[in-house]
Design an enzyme around this catalytic site. Structure first.
Site, PDB file in Angstrom:
ATOM      1  N   GLY A  17       1.002  -1.099   0.045  1.00 14.38           N
ATOM      2  CA  GLY A  17       0.011   0.025   0.076  1.00 14.38           C
ATOM      3  C   GLY A  17       0.948   1.224  -0.082  1.00 14.38           C
ATOM      4  O   GLY A  17       2.013   1.315  -0.515  1.00 14.38           O
ATOM      5  N   ARG A  18       0.175   2.354   0.500  1.00 14.94           N
ATOM      6  CA  ARG A  18       1.169   3.523   0.662  1.00 14.94           C
ATOM      7  C   ARG A  18       2.324   3.544   1.246  1.00 14.94           C
ATOM      8  O   ARG A  18       3.638   4.047   0.858  1.00 14.94           O
ATOM      9  CB  ARG A  18       0.146   4.654   1.367  1.00 14.94           C
ATOM     10  N   ILE A  19       2.344   2.903   2.506  1.00 16.68           N
ATOM     11  CA  ILE A  19       3.727   2.857   3.144  1.00 16.68           C
ATOM     12  C   ILE A  19       4.734   1.618   2.529  1.00 16.68           C
ATOM     13  O   ILE A  19       5.746   1.890   2.354  1.00 16.68           O
ATOM     14  CB  ILE A  19       3.439   2.438   4.779  1.00 16.68           C
ATOM     15  N   THR A  74       6.665  -2.606  11.353  1.00 18.13           N
ATOM     16  CA  THR A  74       6.280  -1.205  11.854  1.00 18.13           C
ATOM     17  C   THR A  74       4.607  -1.113  11.386  1.00 18.13           C
ATOM     18  O   THR A  74       4.194   0.088  11.229  1.00 18.13           O
ATOM     19  CB  THR A  74       7.076  -0.296  10.888  1.00 18.13           C
ATOM     20  N   SER A  75       4.074  -2.097  11.283  1.00 16.34           N
ATOM     21  CA  SER A  75       2.466  -2.024  11.328  1.00 16.34           C
ATOM     22  C   SER A  75       1.851  -2.162  12.515  1.00 16.34           C
ATOM     23  O   SER A  75       1.517  -1.048  13.023  1.00 16.34           O
ATOM     24  CB  SER A  75       1.941  -3.064  10.085  1.00 16.34           C
ATOM     25  N   GLU A  86       1.287  -3.080  24.201  1.00 13.20           N
ATOM     26  CA  GLU A  86       2.201  -1.690  24.247  1.00 13.20           C
ATOM     27  C   GLU A  86       1.777  -1.065  25.452  1.00 13.20           C
ATOM     28  O   GLU A  86       0.664  -0.885  25.696  1.00 13.20           O
ATOM     29  CB  GLU A  86       1.972  -0.814  22.916  1.00 13.20           C
ATOM     30  N   HIS A  88       6.941   2.068  19.225  1.00 11.57           N
ATOM     31  CA  HIS A  88       5.795   2.522  18.341  1.00 11.57           C
ATOM     32  C   HIS A  88       6.039   3.891  17.881  1.00 11.57           C
ATOM     33  O   HIS A  88       5.149   4.953  18.258  1.00 11.57           O
ATOM     34  CB  HIS A  88       4.590   2.165  18.907  1.00 11.57           C
TER      35      HIS A  88
HETATM   36  C1  GLV Z   1       0.479   4.622  14.083  1.00 11.80           C
HETATM   37  O1  GLV Z   1       0.436   3.624  14.621  1.00 11.80           O
HETATM   38  C2  GLV Z   1      -0.710   4.811  13.007  1.00 11.80           C
HETATM   39  O2  GLV Z   1      -1.764   4.327  13.010  1.00 11.80           O
HETATM   40  O3  GLV Z   1      -0.440   5.766  12.304  1.00 11.80           O
END
Ligand code: GLV
Length: 331
Positions: A155-157, A235-236, A266, A285
């Site tokens: 996707g975008r990321i 990182t999701s 978390e 995070h």
């Molecule tokens: C960070 O966790 C976001 O949802 O952008």
């Protein structure tokens, strides 16, 4: 009566005053937060709008906020919000897509470099060993150059990660629920099923939203399919990876290591087995946690709230609400 906007005091930004500066012309702004298992404080229950960090929102919570018109998620993931329940009540749900993708991509590449060049150990080595006469050798690193990056969720990321990885001359493989033909051309990216991607990648980076389909997507079976020399980066959202299985994989050497910015719980509890592991790099995070990006996210939330309060459809509705007609008071 002026509308009331609640801004979560859980939002981490270097300028919390921005919300008041931008919204005080049209609303009263309050900083507050609540937990799903506690009754929300009386003074916020007549809120018209909320700008939220990661508070859980479902039917149970919504019943305390009868006037609510919009929940603006300060972030791109909205797994914490029951969108269907909001839609039933005529409450808009917005998020902050696009403006934060580069920041998360930069952190992703940073985690890959920390792992491939052992930067955390290198730093510690300089502080404690380097100048000693009989010092041990620092283990050698690994090039990113020529290696294969498997992106789960283009996707975008995921796309921004691929663009940066291309600059390192990495080969890109990806898996997604849909083929991205344009990206395949631009990035020379190869589509693969998840099994092929896991078995063929030197780095596997996760960029899917947390949904009922992606919860536990990477479990024991998937981790065992990865190369023993490969690294996984997340990182999701933590629960996309089965964290118990990941800990076993890291301890027993099914994979070489992990770079993690997100966890099933978390803050990561101090007694988590991950804390004691050398082959992981951990971050709290902070994918979007830069001055510029956090400001852009705040401004996007503010714009959405402003639209909703003035009777317009906010520009950044979550996809599930696009094209839906809201008739307040029907439910
Ligand atoms: C960070 O966790 C976001 O949802 O952008």
């Amino acid at each position: 009566m002026r509308p009331k906007v609640i801004v979560s005091s859980g939002i981490r930004t270097d300028n919390p005053g921005l919300f008041e500066e931008e919204l005080s012309g049209i609303a009263n702004v309050f900083f507050s937060t609540f937990r799903r298992d506690e009754t929300p404080p009386e003074e916020i229950r007549d809120a018209d709008a909320m700008i939220l960090a990661l508070e859980l929102i479902d039917e149970h919570v919504l019943k305390y906020f009868p006037k609510l018109r919009i929940i603006a998620r300060y972030g791109v993931g909205y797994d914490t919000v029951d969108v269907e329940a909001c839609t039933r009540r005529g409450i808009y749900v917005t998020y902050t897509p696009g403006i934060l993708s580069h920041a998360v991509a930069e952190l992703t590449i940073g985690l890959m470099l920390c792992l491939s060049r052992r930067l955390i150990q290198a730093d510690n080595y300089v502080r404690t060993e380097w100048a000693k006469p009989k010092k041990p050798m620092l283990p050698m690193g690994m090039d990113l150059y020529g290696k294969t990056l498997g992106i789960v969720g283009l996707g975008r990321i995921g796309y921004e990660v691929a663009v940066r990885a291309k600059a390192f001359n990495m080969k890109i493989m990806y898996n997604d629920i849909e083929r991205k033909y344009e990206a395949e051309k631009v990035l020379e990216a190869r589509y693969a099923d998840l099994e092929t991607l896991l078995g063929g990648s030197d780095f596997v980076s996760i960029h899917v939203p947390l949904t009922s389909q992606t919860r536990g997507l990477i479990g024991e079976r998937e981790l065992r399919l990865m190369k023993r020399t490969a690294y996984v980066i997340n990182t999701s959202r933590g629960p996309v990876i089965d964290e118990d299985a990941l800990c076993r994989a890291l301890r027993e050497g099914w994979i070489a290591g992990a770079g993690l910015d997100v966890f099933s719980r978390e803050p990561l509890p101090l007694n988590s087995p991950l804390i004691g592991m050398e082959n992981v790099v951990l971050a709290p995070h902070v994918g979007t946690y830069t001055r510029e990006t956090r400001k852009a996210m705040a401004l996007m939330c503010i714009e959405n709230v402003r639209s909703a309060l003035s009777g317009e459809i906010p520009p950044n509705l979550v996809p599930e609400q696009k094209g839906k007609i809201f008739e307040r008071g029907r439910n």
